[in-house]
Scaffold this motif. Structure first.
Motif, PDB file in Angstrom:
ATOM      1  N   ARG A 347       0.828  -1.207   0.000  1.00  0.00           N
ATOM      2  CA  ARG A 347       0.000   0.000   0.000  1.00  0.00           C
ATOM      3  C   ARG A 347       0.865   1.261   0.000  1.00  0.00           C
ATOM      4  NH1 ARG A 347      -5.369  -0.746   0.856  1.00  0.00           N
ATOM      5  NH2 ARG A 347      -6.011  -2.895   1.281  1.00  0.00           N
ATOM      6  N   GLN A 348       1.985   1.220   0.692  1.00  0.00           N
ATOM      7  CA  GLN A 348       2.913   2.346   0.654  1.00  0.00           C
ATOM      8  C   GLN A 348       3.478   2.540  -0.749  1.00  0.00           C
ATOM      9  OE1 GLN A 348       5.678   1.364   3.947  1.00  0.00           O
ATOM     10  NE2 GLN A 348       5.135   3.343   4.792  1.00  0.00           N
ATOM     11  N   GLN A 349       3.803   1.426  -1.409  1.00  0.00           N
ATOM     12  CA  GLN A 349       4.296   1.512  -2.779  1.00  0.00           C
ATOM     13  C   GLN A 349       3.253   2.127  -3.708  1.00  0.00           C
ATOM     14  OE1 GLN A 349       7.651   1.180  -2.239  1.00  0.00           O
ATOM     15  NE2 GLN A 349       7.634   0.267  -4.288  1.00  0.00           N
ATOM     16  N   TRP A 350       2.002   1.736  -3.521  1.00  0.00           N
ATOM     17  CA  TRP A 350       0.921   2.292  -4.346  1.00  0.00           C
ATOM     18  C   TRP A 350       0.869   3.819  -4.210  1.00  0.00           C
ATOM     19  CZ3 TRP A 350      -2.563   0.767  -8.014  1.00  0.00           C
ATOM     20  CH2 TRP A 350      -3.628   1.645  -8.273  1.00  0.00           C
ATOM     21  N   GLN A 351       1.036   4.307  -2.994  1.00  0.00           N
ATOM     22  CA  GLN A 351       1.027   5.750  -2.787  1.00  0.00           C
ATOM     23  C   GLN A 351       2.148   6.426  -3.553  1.00  0.00           C
ATOM     24  OE1 GLN A 351       1.063   6.519   1.419  1.00  0.00           O
ATOM     25  NE2 GLN A 351      -0.937   5.610   1.771  1.00  0.00           N
ATOM     26  N   LEU A 352       3.306   5.753  -3.608  1.00  0.00           N
ATOM     27  CA  LEU A 352       4.437   6.284  -4.375  1.00  0.00           C
ATOM     28  C   LEU A 352       4.131   6.279  -5.867  1.00  0.00           C
ATOM     29  CD1 LEU A 352       7.438   7.180  -4.563  1.00  0.00           C
ATOM     30  CD2 LEU A 352       8.050   4.763  -4.636  1.00  0.00           C
ATOM     31  N   TRP A 353       3.551   5.179  -6.359  1.00  0.00           N
ATOM     32  CA  TRP A 353       3.249   5.062  -7.789  1.00  0.00           C
ATOM     33  C   TRP A 353       2.236   6.097  -8.253  1.00  0.00           C
ATOM     34  CZ3 TRP A 353       1.821  -0.767  -7.019  1.00  0.00           C
ATOM     35  CH2 TRP A 353       2.978  -1.501  -6.731  1.00  0.00           C
ATOM     36  N   THR A 354       1.290   6.437  -7.398  1.00  0.00           N
ATOM     37  CA  THR A 354       0.183   7.318  -7.806  1.00  0.00           C
ATOM     38  C   THR A 354       0.370   8.754  -7.333  1.00  0.00           C
ATOM     39  OG1 THR A 354      -1.085   6.678  -5.826  1.00  0.00           O
ATOM     40  CG2 THR A 354      -1.449   5.402  -7.840  1.00  0.00           C
ATOM     41  N   GLU A 355       1.554   9.055  -6.815  1.00  0.00           N
ATOM     42  CA  GLU A 355       1.804  10.416  -6.324  1.00  0.00           C
ATOM     43  C   GLU A 355       1.619  11.431  -7.449  1.00  0.00           C
ATOM     44  OE1 GLU A 355       5.288  12.891  -3.928  1.00  0.00           O
ATOM     45  OE2 GLU A 355       5.620  10.817  -4.548  1.00  0.00           O
ATOM     46  N   GLY A 356       0.831  12.441  -7.170  1.00  0.00           N
ATOM     47  CA  GLY A 356       0.586  13.492  -8.161  1.00  0.00           C
ATOM     48  C   GLY A 356      -0.527  13.184  -9.141  1.00  0.00           C
ATOM     49  N   LEU A 357      -1.115  11.973  -9.059  1.00  0.00           N
ATOM     50  CA  LEU A 357      -2.203  11.596  -9.966  1.00  0.00           C
ATOM     51  C   LEU A 357      -3.540  11.711  -9.240  1.00  0.00           C
ATOM     52  CD1 LEU A 357      -0.664   8.425 -11.679  1.00  0.00           C
ATOM     53  CD2 LEU A 357      -0.623  10.804 -12.474  1.00  0.00           C
ATOM     54  N   LEU A 358      -4.554  12.151  -9.966  1.00  0.00           N
ATOM     55  CA  LEU A 358      -5.889  12.315  -9.381  1.00  0.00           C
ATOM     56  C   LEU A 358      -6.942  11.705 -10.297  1.00  0.00           C
ATOM     57  CD1 LEU A 358      -5.708  16.044  -8.181  1.00  0.00           C
ATOM     58  CD2 LEU A 358      -5.481  13.999  -6.761  1.00  0.00           C
ATOM     59  N   THR A 359      -8.001  11.199  -9.705  1.00  0.00           N
ATOM     60  CA  THR A 359      -9.152  10.724 -10.466  1.00  0.00           C
ATOM     61  C   THR A 359      -9.955  11.926 -10.933  1.00  0.00           C
ATOM     62  OG1 THR A 359     -10.608  10.608  -8.541  1.00  0.00           O
ATOM     63  CG2 THR A 359      -9.220   8.685  -8.988  1.00  0.00           C
TER      64      THR A 359
END
Length: 423
Positions: A347-359
């Motif tokens: 879950r921490q990795q997911w936060q890194l992967w999606t940093e700066g991205l928004l729905t």
């Protein structure tokens, strides 16, 4: 056992008073408040009973001092606040706090039994002291919740104080049940309780995104024997999914492989971290994963993800990651220390992967949305709910929202095609 080493107390000027409090705590913990006599406490502390009465007036006066000066929950709450500045992982912080609370209560089971069964006999000032202790402990936990809420990590449906009250109330309730009856069948073991407590808490009272539907996490499904009761499907857009995959490709082979499997096989975070190397099968014509646990099944890994092909059956992000491995670990995915990747770490990795991205709704993507996106894509590509039920292990009724969402997207695409044809 020496409880003084477990619950450090403030330095007291009078060593006799301190010794009496330490001794009382040990005896209260081992045999309960009612059973323990002032004579036993005095003898164990090496003083006469008159000295005990001179310092505390009565056994309940001594109990009052123990309650006010042992301050175990306050210390646990302070520890949780410190964790707020050391980790961004609220799941792990809450689980650690809950574990520490129950571990502390394990050391004083007779005190818990006495407080439950005998509190009505305590003087009002003792009950008031208990209340102050609970309130102070709650304050520290609420402070932690407020910190992560202010950081924007949580969408909360309740105030920080209410969230803290719920968590501490559930922990104390668990302790009461465990210490008063071992014949219940409410949960399998402590780990089962803790996993479900934190998961239910984060996906019921709070969540990293308000888009998460209720009862979608594997821990809650396992506890309630339910398949996901999805009220609103929150699949991710094609453009956003490909952006996530592009970002992970630049971060490294494992990051790329993880997102490839998330979007290509439709697995939950829990299922991802249970994967072993031996669970992956592939040849020139197919590739699939053997899923173990409560819903054992085989799941294919798609080459095509939302219209774009990510390699072949023999050469793709997952095979490239495995080819690069030089270790002897059996786990399919590893953390930075070379150990099996845990769900909180994923879950921490997911936060890194999606940093700066928004729905489109202006929220950060949640890892659960990868699984929802895969389900919608499978229906869009023609898979029946019967077949999807086999691949997911969920009943067809619970998959109906994904069919509804697929029809919505199909209707929108049809309308766009008509508009492109012109008048």
């Amino acid at each position: 056992m020496l409880l003084a080493s477990i619950y450090p107390m403030p330095s007291l000027q009078n060593p006799t008073r301190q010794r009496l409090i330490h001794t009382a705590l040990e005896l209260f913990a081992s045999q309960g408040v009612t059973t323990t006599t002032t004579k036993q406490i005095a003898e164990a502390a090496g003083v006469n009973e008159v000295t005990l009465f001179r310092h505390f007036g009565s056994k309940h006066g001594l109990l009052l001092a123990v309650i006010e000066e042992a301050a175990v929950f306050t210390q646990l709450g302070q520890t949780l606040v410190q964790q707020a500045n050391q980790t961004g992982n609220i799941y792990q912080a809450l689980k650690d706090y809950a574990t520490a609370c129950l571990h502390a209560l394990d050391r004083v089971p007779e005190v818990v039994r006495s407080v439950v069964g005998e509190a009505g006999q305590f003087p009002a000032e003792n009950r008031a002291a208990l209340g102050r202790g609970f309130t102070q402990a709650n304050h520290y936990v609420a402070e932690y919740f407020q910190t992560v809420i202010d950081r924007g990590q949580l969408h909360s449906y309740l105030t920080a104080e209410k969230l803290a009250s719920l968590l501490n109330g559930m922990l104390l309730g668990y302790a009461v049940i465990e210490f008063t009856s071992e014949f219940h069948e409410l949960w399998q073991d402590r780990e089962d309780f803790l996993e479900n407590l934190v998961t239910l808490f984060l996906h019921g009272a709070v969540s990293p995104t308000s888009l998460l539907p209720p009862l979608t996490t594997p821990a809650i499904q396992k506890a309630t024997n339910l398949t996901p009761a999805v009220e609103k499907v929150a699949d991710l857009s094609t453009d956003l999914v490909h952006k996530i995959l592009r970002q992970t490709k630049n971060l490294g082979l494992q990051d790329y492989a993880l997102t490839y499997v998330l979007f290509g096989a439709g697995l939950s975070a829990t299922e991802m971290t249970r994967l072993e190397r031996s669970h992956y099968f592939h040849d020139a014509h197919q590739q699939y994963l053997q899923i173990t646990g409560d819903r054992e099944r085989q799941v294919p890994i798609n080459q095509w993800i939302l219209g774009k092909r990510y390699g072949s059956y023999l050469r793709n992000p997952l095979t490239q990651w495995l080819k690069s491995r030089k270790d002897n670990q059996t786990a399919l995915f590893l953390n930075s220390q070379g150990q099996p990747l845990s769900e909180p770490e994923l879950r921490q990795q997911w936060q890194l992967w999606t940093e700066g991205l928004l729905t489109p709704e202006g929220r950060s993507p949640a890892i659960e949305q990868a699984q929802q996106t895969w389900c919608v894509e499978m229906v869009m590509r023609g898979m029946s709910l019967e077949d999807l039920s086999i691949l997911t292990g969920w009943d067809q009724a619970s998959l109906q929202p994904f069919a509804n969402r697929a029809r919505e997207k199909a209707a929108l695409e049809a309308a766009l095609r008509l508009d492109q044809k012109g008048g």
